[in-house]
Design an enzyme around this catalytic site. Structure first.
Site, mmCIF file in Angstrom:
data_model
loop_
_atom_site.group_PDB
_atom_site.id
_atom_site.type_symbol
_atom_site.label_atom_id
_atom_site.label_comp_id
_atom_site.label_asym_id
_atom_site.label_seq_id
_atom_site.Cartn_x
_atom_site.Cartn_y
_atom_site.Cartn_z
ATOM 1 N N HIS A 120 0.857 -1.183 0.000
ATOM 2 C CA HIS A 120 0.000 0.000 0.000
ATOM 3 C C HIS A 120 0.895 1.235 0.000
ATOM 4 C CE1 HIS A 120 -4.264 1.462 1.077
ATOM 5 N NE2 HIS A 120 -3.557 2.545 0.841
ATOM 6 N N GLU A 166 -4.214 0.165 -5.455
ATOM 7 C CA GLU A 166 -4.308 1.337 -6.315
ATOM 8 C C GLU A 166 -3.002 1.669 -7.044
ATOM 9 O OE1 GLU A 166 -7.857 3.631 -3.849
ATOM 10 O OE2 GLU A 166 -5.877 4.575 -3.955
#
Length: 477
Positions: A120, A166
């Site tokens: 992340h 992401e």
């Protein structure tokens, strides 16, 4: 309107945003530790050095999850806590690994299913210094695979793995706008290094190959052997509506916006190639998959992880796109041609609630990618001015309660009426935390964290609203 009986729900966080203890027990620095030290990069000049002190409060966080009724918890691992320098020939930090082993055991003992994200955004700084980190097409995927293997071996009880969170953000915000670590951009007023026209596309490609390597390792040597879990990637993207529904160019631009945000990664994973719209605009700046890379990437999702927050009206642009364009040569707006506003303001300049967009995007993804199994791995909102309110007002967060109610119902309609295969929902976030470049000024948590005094957690109204909401929707066996 209902959700399947085995539907999982809970909350999500990320290591650098909540753990703190940046130098404890042998953890090495990440690119975010380095980025936070550069004046002007973080809105309030803060960092994740202490954050929510969750490294030292794991039991408190588990008790909080349990008290709220959560059946699942998504968290990420700090790579530099496990392999401080990061590389495949660098020492493993057993204390860091043991921390996560115990945390997983404790979650399972509390009846909470762990969803574990490998990456992340907090790349070990050692790898950025050694070979340029995410820019290195050869070294980075090999080091990521090694890190993944170390973790898979140590955490056999984890059955839900996410490789990258992401990758759009790592690529575009890290290597085009320079808004996120490591801060590369062509704008020399912000960074001495970077090429916004080329670097983000190289980084995105390398993240996909690294994802493919980790998935192959898991499937070949862990899943098949004994663990029997599942692995996928989490992609972020906003819903799109045409600025002028009568203009075919605006309607077409709506799809192109999603392609540049989501299909950039999802098309290679499901189809083995980049979207035609991206190849047309970017030309040879978009890397080409070698046959070996394509074999690794194509078919590398057991599930689709979806992070989603907001929607935009989309207006096409005429003429040729500038080289540093990453949206697909279009404008993203909050008002359409008729003057309608897409949704109310929040503390985040980019976020306005529009729950119907969630249902629409779930359907768009399901149709394009053959109705894959999906988990909503993040969904939530900030609240305008929340950080400046007194505590009694902060915990009375009706705006966030309504957001969750609207969005969860939109998802339930997509499942029960449209046939979209969503298996779980993880709200962002369990608690207020370090919101990257926005520092601590923006709060996304369902739990207020008193950073200044005692790190005490105060559940807001929204924290307690999700259990009755899901109880009303999940079918009883």
């Amino acid at each position: 309107m209902s959700l399947p009986s085995d539907f999982k729900w809970g909350f999500a966080t990320a290591s650098y945003q909540i753990e703190g203890s940046a130098e404890a027990d042998g953890r090495g620095p990440s690119i975010w530790d380095a980025f936070c030290k550069i004046p002007g990069k973080i809105a309030d000049g803060s960092s994740g050095a202490v954050a929510c002190d969750s490294y030292n409060r794991t039991q408190e966080d588990i008790d909080l999850l349990k008290s709220l009724g959560a059946t699942a918890y998504r968290f990420s691992l700090s790579w530099s806590r496990i392999i401080p320098v990061g590389g495949r020939n660098d020492p493993i930090n057993q204390k860091g690994l043991d921390h996560y082993v115990k945390f997983v055991d404790d979650l399972l003992a509390a009846g909470i299913t762990p969803f574990v994200t490998l990456f992340h955004w907090d790349l070990p700084e050692g790898l950025d210094k050694r070979y340029g980190g995410l820019l290195n097409r050869t070294e980075f995927p090999l080091d990521f695979e090694h890190y993944a293997r170390v973790v898979f071996a140590a955490l056999p009880k984890v059955k839900h793995w996410i490789t990258f969170n992401e990758p759009w953000c790592s690529s575009i915000l890290g290597y085009s706008t320079g808004y996120f670590a490591p801060g590369h951009t062509s704008d020399r007023s912000k960074s001495a290094v970077g090429d916004s026209a080329r670097e983000p596309w190289i980084v995105g490609h390398n993240l996909l190959v690294a994802h493919g390597r980790a998935v192959k390792a898991y499937r070949d040597d862990f899943k098949a052997a004994s663990q029997g879990g599942e692995i996928g990637i989490t992609l972020n993207g906003d819903a799109t509506l045409p600025w002028d529904p009568e203009d075919p160019a605006d309607v077409e631009a709506c799809d192109r916006k999603i392609e540049f945000a989501i299909s950039w990664f999802a098309d290679p994973i499901y189809f083995g190639h980049y979207p035609a719209s991206m190849r047309k605009q970017l030309g040879d700046r978009l890397p080409t998959f070698t046959p070996e890379e394509e074999a690794l990437v194509k078919g590398s999702n057991d599930f689709y992880g979806m992070n989603h927050y907001t929607a935009n009206y989309i207006k096409h642009k005429a003429g040729a796109p500038p080289e540093d364009d990453f949206l697909g040569h279009l404008e993203t707006l909050f008002y359409n041609k008729a003057g309608d506003c897409i949704g109310p303001e929040t503390q985040s300049f980019w976020l306005r609630p529009h729950a119907q967009g969630f249902r629409d995007l779930l359907n768009w993804l399901s149709k394009r990618y053959g109705n894959p199994k999906m988990y909503v791995t993040e969904n939530g909102t900030s609240l305008k001015g929340e950080n400046d309110m007194p505590l009694d007002k902060i915990v009375d967060d009706d705006f966030r309660v309504k957001y969750f109610d609207d969005y969860v119902h939109a998802m339930a309609k997509a499942v029960s009426e449209d046939g979209v295969d969503v298996r779980g929902y993880l709200a962002w976030s369990l608690m207020d935390n370090f919101e990257w470049a926005e520092g601590y000024e923006t709060r996304f948590g369902v739990t207020y964290v008193d950073y200044e005094h005692d790190q005490k957690r105060h559940p807001k109204k929204s924290a307690k609203s999700l259990k009755p909401l899901f109880d009303s929707l999940i079918k009883k066996d």
